[in-house]
Structure formats: structure tokens, C-alpha cells
Design a protein around this motif. Sequence first.
Motif, PDB file in Angstrom:
ATOM      1  N   LYS A 132       0.831  -1.203   0.000  1.00 51.93           N
ATOM      2  CA  LYS A 132       0.000   0.000   0.000  1.00 51.93           C
ATOM      3  C   LYS A 132       0.869   1.257   0.000  1.00 51.93           C
ATOM      4  CE  LYS A 132      -3.930   0.558   1.527  1.00 51.93           C
ATOM      5  NZ  LYS A 132      -5.163   0.866   2.277  1.00 51.93           N
ATOM      6  N   ASP A 133       2.048   1.177   0.621  1.00 53.09           N
ATOM      7  CA  ASP A 133       2.950   2.320   0.637  1.00 53.09           C
ATOM      8  C   ASP A 133       3.409   2.692  -0.770  1.00 53.09           C
ATOM      9  OD1 ASP A 133       2.822   2.739   3.344  1.00 53.09           O
ATOM     10  OD2 ASP A 133       4.641   1.599   3.807  1.00 53.09           O
ATOM     11  N   VAL A 134       3.490   1.712  -1.647  1.00 52.76           N
ATOM     12  CA  VAL A 134       3.887   1.986  -3.032  1.00 52.76           C
ATOM     13  C   VAL A 134       2.903   2.974  -3.659  1.00 52.76           C
ATOM     14  CG1 VAL A 134       4.230   0.990  -5.330  1.00 52.76           C
ATOM     15  CG2 VAL A 134       4.990  -0.265  -3.295  1.00 52.76           C
ATOM     16  N   ILE A 135       1.623   2.750  -3.425  1.00 48.27           N
ATOM     17  CA  ILE A 135       0.594   3.656  -3.953  1.00 48.27           C
ATOM     18  C   ILE A 135       0.600   4.972  -3.192  1.00 48.27           C
ATOM     19  CG2 ILE A 135      -1.895   4.004  -4.196  1.00 48.27           C
ATOM     20  CD1 ILE A 135      -2.130   1.048  -4.857  1.00 48.27           C
ATOM     21  N   ARG A 136       0.729   4.878  -1.884  1.00 52.14           N
ATOM     22  CA  ARG A 136       0.686   6.089  -1.046  1.00 52.14           C
ATOM     23  C   ARG A 136       1.822   7.057  -1.389  1.00 52.14           C
ATOM     24  NH1 ARG A 136       1.001   3.637   3.360  1.00 52.14           N
ATOM     25  NH2 ARG A 136      -1.235   3.315   3.674  1.00 52.14           N
ATOM     26  N   ASN A 137       2.994   6.511  -1.726  1.00 53.80           N
ATOM     27  CA  ASN A 137       4.166   7.361  -1.956  1.00 53.80           C
ATOM     28  C   ASN A 137       4.398   7.709  -3.425  1.00 53.80           C
ATOM     29  OD1 ASN A 137       4.786   7.296   0.821  1.00 53.80           O
ATOM     30  ND2 ASN A 137       5.919   5.375   0.585  1.00 53.80           N
ATOM     31  N   SER A 138       3.619   7.117  -4.320  1.00 49.73           N
ATOM     32  CA  SER A 138       3.764   7.429  -5.739  1.00 49.73           C
ATOM     33  C   SER A 138       3.029   8.719  -6.087  1.00 49.73           C
ATOM     34  CB  SER A 138       3.216   6.276  -6.597  1.00 49.73           C
ATOM     35  OG  SER A 138       3.984   5.106  -6.427  1.00 49.73           O
ATOM     36  N   GLU A 139       3.417   9.318  -7.207  1.00 50.24           N
ATOM     37  CA  GLU A 139       2.787  10.567  -7.648  1.00 50.24           C
ATOM     38  C   GLU A 139       1.491  10.244  -8.388  1.00 50.24           C
ATOM     39  OE1 GLU A 139       5.418  13.033  -9.854  1.00 50.24           O
ATOM     40  OE2 GLU A 139       6.936  13.126  -8.269  1.00 50.24           O
ATOM     41  N   LEU A 140       0.408  10.229  -7.639  1.00 51.84           N
ATOM     42  CA  LEU A 140      -0.905   9.913  -8.177  1.00 51.84           C
ATOM     43  C   LEU A 140      -1.890  11.014  -7.800  1.00 51.84           C
ATOM     44  CD1 LEU A 140      -1.105   6.141  -7.144  1.00 51.84           C
ATOM     45  CD2 LEU A 140      -0.743   7.003  -9.464  1.00 51.84           C
ATOM     46  N   ASP A 141      -2.945  11.107  -8.565  1.00 57.31           N
ATOM     47  CA  ASP A 141      -4.015  12.038  -8.239  1.00 57.31           C
ATOM     48  C   ASP A 141      -4.551  11.697  -6.845  1.00 57.31           C
ATOM     49  OD1 ASP A 141      -6.676  13.195  -7.992  1.00 57.31           O
ATOM     50  OD2 ASP A 141      -6.594  13.555 -10.143  1.00 57.31           O
ATOM     51  N   PRO A 142      -4.706  12.687  -5.962  1.00 58.24           N
ATOM     52  CA  PRO A 142      -5.229  12.422  -4.608  1.00 58.24           C
ATOM     53  C   PRO A 142      -6.552  11.666  -4.617  1.00 58.24           C
ATOM     54  CG  PRO A 142      -4.374  14.652  -4.740  1.00 58.24           C
ATOM     55  CD  PRO A 142      -4.350  14.105  -6.138  1.00 58.24           C
ATOM     56  N   LYS A 143      -7.368  11.868  -5.664  1.00 57.40           N
ATOM     57  CA  LYS A 143      -8.647  11.162  -5.738  1.00 57.40           C
ATOM     58  C   LYS A 143      -8.431   9.653  -5.875  1.00 57.40           C
ATOM     59  CE  LYS A 143     -11.245  14.990  -7.795  1.00 57.40           C
ATOM     60  NZ  LYS A 143     -12.034  15.445  -8.992  1.00 57.40           N
ATOM     61  N   ILE A 144      -7.390   9.266  -6.595  1.00 59.45           N
ATOM     62  CA  ILE A 144      -7.089   7.834  -6.756  1.00 59.45           C
ATOM     63  C   ILE A 144      -6.643   7.253  -5.420  1.00 59.45           C
ATOM     64  CG2 ILE A 144      -5.542   6.179  -7.852  1.00 59.45           C
ATOM     65  CD1 ILE A 144      -5.493   7.976 -10.289  1.00 59.45           C
ATOM     66  N   LYS A 145      -5.791   7.979  -4.717  1.00 56.96           N
ATOM     67  CA  LYS A 145      -5.329   7.506  -3.408  1.00 56.96           C
ATOM     68  C   LYS A 145      -6.489   7.370  -2.432  1.00 56.96           C
ATOM     69  CE  LYS A 145      -0.625   9.334  -3.805  1.00 56.96           C
ATOM     70  NZ  LYS A 145       0.440  10.147  -3.188  1.00 56.96           N
ATOM     71  N   THR A 146      -7.435   8.313  -2.513  1.00 54.97           N
ATOM     72  CA  THR A 146      -8.611   8.230  -1.644  1.00 54.97           C
ATOM     73  C   THR A 146      -9.459   7.014  -1.984  1.00 54.97           C
ATOM     74  OG1 THR A 146      -8.682  10.644  -1.385  1.00 54.97           O
ATOM     75  CG2 THR A 146     -10.704   9.426  -0.905  1.00 54.97           C
ATOM     76  N   THR A 147      -9.619   6.736  -3.277  1.00 57.37           N
ATOM     77  CA  THR A 147     -10.402   5.577  -3.713  1.00 57.37           C
ATOM     78  C   THR A 147      -9.813   4.275  -3.179  1.00 57.37           C
ATOM     79  OG1 THR A 147     -11.105   6.699  -5.743  1.00 57.37           O
ATOM     80  CG2 THR A 147     -11.205   4.291  -5.738  1.00 57.37           C
ATOM     81  N   LEU A 148      -8.472   4.192  -3.135  1.00 57.26           N
ATOM     82  CA  LEU A 148      -7.817   2.951  -2.726  1.00 57.26           C
ATOM     83  C   LEU A 148      -7.441   2.922  -1.249  1.00 57.26           C
ATOM     84  CD1 LEU A 148      -5.454   2.454  -5.803  1.00 57.26           C
ATOM     85  CD2 LEU A 148      -7.699   1.449  -5.397  1.00 57.26           C
ATOM     86  N   ARG A 149      -7.755   3.983  -0.532  1.00 56.98           N
ATOM     87  CA  ARG A 149      -7.314   4.098   0.863  1.00 56.98           C
ATOM     88  C   ARG A 149      -7.758   2.921   1.721  1.00 56.98           C
ATOM     89  NH1 ARG A 149      -9.768   9.199   3.258  1.00 56.98           N
ATOM     90  NH2 ARG A 149     -11.618   7.854   3.055  1.00 56.98           N
ATOM     91  N   ASP A 150      -8.993   2.482   1.565  1.00 49.15           N
ATOM     92  CA  ASP A 150      -9.536   1.422   2.422  1.00 49.15           C
ATOM     93  C   ASP A 150      -9.456   0.038   1.779  1.00 49.15           C
ATOM     94  OD1 ASP A 150     -10.219   3.307   4.386  1.00 49.15           O
ATOM     95  OD2 ASP A 150     -12.115   3.752   3.375  1.00 49.15           O
ATOM     96  N   GLN A 151      -8.805  -0.039   0.628  1.00 49.77           N
ATOM     97  CA  GLN A 151      -8.664  -1.335  -0.029  1.00 49.77           C
ATOM     98  C   GLN A 151      -7.319  -1.966   0.310  1.00 49.77           C
ATOM     99  OE1 GLN A 151      -9.981  -1.765  -4.099  1.00 49.77           O
ATOM    100  NE2 GLN A 151     -11.030   0.209  -4.060  1.00 49.77           N
ATOM    101  N   LEU A 152      -7.274  -3.293   0.252  1.00 50.81           N
ATOM    102  CA  LEU A 152      -6.076  -4.046   0.602  1.00 50.81           C
ATOM    103  C   LEU A 152      -5.634  -4.919  -0.562  1.00 50.81           C
ATOM    104  CD1 LEU A 152      -7.194  -5.329   4.137  1.00 50.81           C
ATOM    105  CD2 LEU A 152      -5.584  -3.458   3.681  1.00 50.81           C
ATOM    106  N   PRO A 153      -4.342  -5.184  -0.680  1.00 49.24           N
ATOM    107  CA  PRO A 153      -3.893  -6.174  -1.659  1.00 49.24           C
ATOM    108  C   PRO A 153      -4.284  -7.565  -1.168  1.00 49.24           C
ATOM    109  CG  PRO A 153      -2.028  -5.382  -0.377  1.00 49.24           C
ATOM    110  CD  PRO A 153      -3.217  -4.557   0.037  1.00 49.24           C
ATOM    111  N   VAL A 154      -5.070  -8.290  -1.945  1.00 50.37           N
ATOM    112  CA  VAL A 154      -5.628  -9.563  -1.468  1.00 50.37           C
ATOM    113  C   VAL A 154      -5.126 -10.774  -2.251  1.00 50.37           C
ATOM    114  CG1 VAL A 154      -7.714  -8.482  -0.558  1.00 50.37           C
ATOM    115  CG2 VAL A 154      -7.676  -9.287  -2.925  1.00 50.37           C
TER     116      VAL A 154
END
Length: 210
Positions: free
Chosen positions: A101-123
Motif C-alpha cells: 500500500k505504501d507503493v501507492i501512497r508514496n507514488s505521484e498519483l491524483d489524490p482522488k485515486i489515493k482516496t479511492t484505494l485508501r480502504d482497499q487491501l492487496p488480497v
Amino acid sequence: MDRVRIEQMVLHHPALFSEIYQERYVNNIYFDYPGFNNLLENMAGNTNRIKARIRWYGELFTSVNKPVLELKLKRGLVGYKQSFPLLKFKLSEGIHASEIKDVIRNSELDPKIKTTLRDQLPVMINRYRRKYFESHDRRFRITIDEEQCFYKLHTFQNSFLQFYKDQNNVIIELKYDEQYEPDAAQIVNKLPFRISKSSKYARGVELLYG
């Protein structure tokens, strides 16, 4: 039906398919909510949904230098994909879900994308070998996948001991832009395969969590 026979059928198709790119292994890390909301929406036929995965090619357990976040979006009857480069990371034994999840959190992405994935987990990790074909007019593409393997991802340390190998099934997919939909039936009718809705993610969840 084995892969070699399927390839021969594709290469002898009237649309004159030929192989493009180089055969390669495709690796995916799928994200979902703890209750598998994304999967349930897909099964319920929800026409507005998003599926997220991290994709890379080549070795599985390695330093992933060019990972890509792919969002597969469905809006009504139209589906499309968006891709975003991510920071590199290393997939190895002992990795935590939080590190992925840190890979997504620390990458340069639109904040809306990070918000969408905030509560999701790699399964789940899905891996397969893919070959690519394209019609002579370049309007249609066919992929042939085999050697599927599914790995269960835990929240904490992963040993990757929980996995399932599917060596028997070969998956063929027809891909094309929406504007070529009227001609797609002509391609399908010349292929002697049973058409069905297929989701590698749904298959993996069934095998690993069912």
C-alpha cells in the motif's frame, strides 16, 4: 484444447491474425475491500465500478522496477482502463500488505485515486504466461493465457505458501475498441470456442478464499 492447437486456429483465422510483441509473464496484485465489495459488485452486475491492480512483466519475486497501477472502470456498458506509473518496490518473502500500500501512497498519483484505494487491501497475486495476436487490419487483438497461478496475500508477513496453480485451462480473450463492436461477431463466429464471462480475479478469490 491445448495451447498449440488454439494458436493454430487463431493464425488461420480469416482476419489474418499474426503474433505481436514477445511472449511474456504477466503479474498482477489485486486490491479489494475486506468484504470483497469489488468482487460482489461485479457478480451483481453493477454497471458503475472500479477494479484496481498493480501490474508488471517478467519475474514474480524480484525488484519490480516498472510497476503500473491499472484501474479498470465500468460506466454503463462501456469499460475502459487507466494506467499510472508507480514507484519501484521489491516483492519477496516476508512482505507486508502495508508495504504494498505504501507503493501507492508514496507514488505521484491524483489524490482522488489515493482516496479511492485508501480502504482497499492487496488480497491476491495472479500470474500467467501471455501471447499476443493482432488482426491484419489492426482492429482486433487476441491474447492467449496459460500457466495461471494464484497467491493469497495476507495483511502481515507473507510466505507465499498458499497458492493454486491452474495448468489445465487456457484462456483466450478478444479485445477491441468500442467502435468495432458491430464487427466483433464476425471474428467470434470463426473461432470454435465457447464464449463465457471470465474473471481471473473472481477465479482466484474462489480458489484461495472459497
